[in-house]
Design an enzyme around this catalytic site. Structure first.
Site, PDB file in Angstrom:
ATOM      1  N   CYS A  94       0.845  -1.191   0.000  1.00  0.00           N
ATOM      2  CA  CYS A  94       0.000   0.000   0.000  1.00  0.00           C
ATOM      3  C   CYS A  94       0.884   1.246   0.000  1.00  0.00           C
ATOM      4  O   CYS A  94       1.793   1.375   0.831  1.00  0.00           O
ATOM      5  CB  CYS A  94      -0.896  -0.025   1.232  1.00  0.00           C
ATOM      6  N   GLU A  95       0.633   2.155  -0.933  1.00  0.00           N
ATOM      7  CA  GLU A  95       1.500   3.338  -1.033  1.00  0.00           C
ATOM      8  C   GLU A  95       1.263   4.344   0.092  1.00  0.00           C
ATOM      9  O   GLU A  95       2.059   5.265   0.277  1.00  0.00           O
ATOM     10  CB  GLU A  95       1.291   4.032  -2.382  1.00  0.00           C
ATOM     11  N   HIS A  96       0.199   4.162   0.858  1.00  0.00           N
ATOM     12  CA  HIS A  96      -0.093   5.112   1.926  1.00  0.00           C
ATOM     13  C   HIS A  96       0.679   4.816   3.206  1.00  0.00           C
ATOM     14  O   HIS A  96       1.037   5.742   3.943  1.00  0.00           O
ATOM     15  CB  HIS A  96      -1.599   5.113   2.228  1.00  0.00           C
ATOM     16  N   HIS A  97       0.925   3.523   3.481  1.00  0.00           N
ATOM     17  CA  HIS A  97       1.603   3.164   4.728  1.00  0.00           C
ATOM     18  C   HIS A  97       2.794   2.223   4.510  1.00  0.00           C
ATOM     19  O   HIS A  97       3.473   1.854   5.472  1.00  0.00           O
ATOM     20  CB  HIS A  97       0.620   2.494   5.700  1.00  0.00           C
ATOM     21  N   GLN A 107      -5.250  -0.525  -4.585  1.00  0.00           N
ATOM     22  CA  GLN A 107      -5.919  -1.626  -5.287  1.00  0.00           C
ATOM     23  C   GLN A 107      -6.756  -1.129  -6.460  1.00  0.00           C
ATOM     24  O   GLN A 107      -6.801  -1.775  -7.523  1.00  0.00           O
ATOM     25  CB  GLN A 107      -6.788  -2.397  -4.301  1.00  0.00           C
ATOM     26  N   HIS A 164      -5.984  -5.950   3.366  1.00  0.00           N
ATOM     27  CA  HIS A 164      -5.032  -4.863   3.554  1.00  0.00           C
ATOM     28  C   HIS A 164      -4.586  -4.814   5.012  1.00  0.00           C
ATOM     29  O   HIS A 164      -5.401  -4.612   5.912  1.00  0.00           O
ATOM     30  CB  HIS A 164      -5.663  -3.529   3.157  1.00  0.00           C
ATOM     31  N   CYS A 196      -3.002  -2.553   6.402  1.00  0.00           N
ATOM     32  CA  CYS A 196      -3.179  -1.219   6.986  1.00  0.00           C
ATOM     33  C   CYS A 196      -4.536  -1.122   7.688  1.00  0.00           C
ATOM     34  O   CYS A 196      -4.723  -0.269   8.561  1.00  0.00           O
ATOM     35  CB  CYS A 196      -3.044  -0.130   5.920  1.00  0.00           C
TER      36      CYS A 196
END
Length: 211
Positions: free
Chosen positions: A99-102, A140, A168, A170
């Site tokens: 995941c590019e956020h976390h 995703q 996920h 996250c």
């Protein structure tokens, strides 16, 4: 007793794990991971962590090696002319991404179908295309669209369908901490988007229900 040496012809091709890394990148990443360990309150000089920065650096390079791959070229390497216009499905393709956020993993399965329009592709190439996009920093929803566009633009089929089901971390390890949540994304183009019966047949065959 006569010694016998094993040769590849005795058992078929012998698998050799090859991992290639850019040494400069690895060292730079390792330096920063060592600094991160310090900021987290750890001692990167203790036995258990001495080699951790390099290990993590190499792991991250592997997790993101999709940036160096050309998914369209992979498909073009095994395209064949064939007068077949029925649905071709490759389902339960394992996906592992970040995941590019976390920068924590999400993982699951992809189900892909296309209807040929004079050209088919070697079946193993479709999972490779999935890997190209999964082995990047991702969300995703975007990955679903990227896979669909790549297959559609390269093969010019009558239609493409992509469904991804993933968990996920996250959501499981932080934030709302919901352990059993499953995220499903889908995208359709061509016959799969225009024809409800075609789309429903695909969903039935992969065993997924979209509300």
């Amino acid at each position: 007793m006569e010694d016998k040496h094993l040769h590849s012809e005795d058992f078929g091709p012998i698998y050799e794990k090859l991992e290639r890394y850019n040494e400069d990148n690895t060292q730079q990443l390792a330096y920063h991971y060592k600094e991160i360990l310090k900021l987290l309150g750890e001692n990167p000089e203790r036995d258990g962590l001495l080699k951790t920065p390099v290990r993590v650096a190499k792991a991250m390079e592997f997790f993101t090696h999709g940036y160096e791959m050309d998914p369209a070229a992979i498909l073009r390497s095994a395209m064949f002319e064939e007068d077949y216009k029925q649905m071709v499905i490759v389902k339960d393709i394992e996906i592992y991404s970040l995941c590019e956020h976390h920068l924590v993993p999400f993982f699951g399965k992809a189900h892909i179908a296309y209807i040929p329009n004079g050209k088919i592709v070697g079946l193993s190439k479709i999972p490779r295309v999935v890997d190209c996009f999964a082995r990047r920093l991702q969300v995703q929803e975007r990955m679903t669209r990227e896979i669909l566009n790549c297959i559609n633009d390269t093969l010019d089929p009558l239609g493409v369908a992509v469904v991804i089901e993933a968990r996920h971390l996250c959501m499981s390890m932080r934030g709302v901490q919901k352990q059993n949540s499953l995220t499903t994304t889908s995208d359709f183009i061509g016959a799969f988007k225009r024809d409800q019966k075609t789309r429903e047949e695909f969903m039935h065959l992969i065993g997924v229900h979209l509300n």
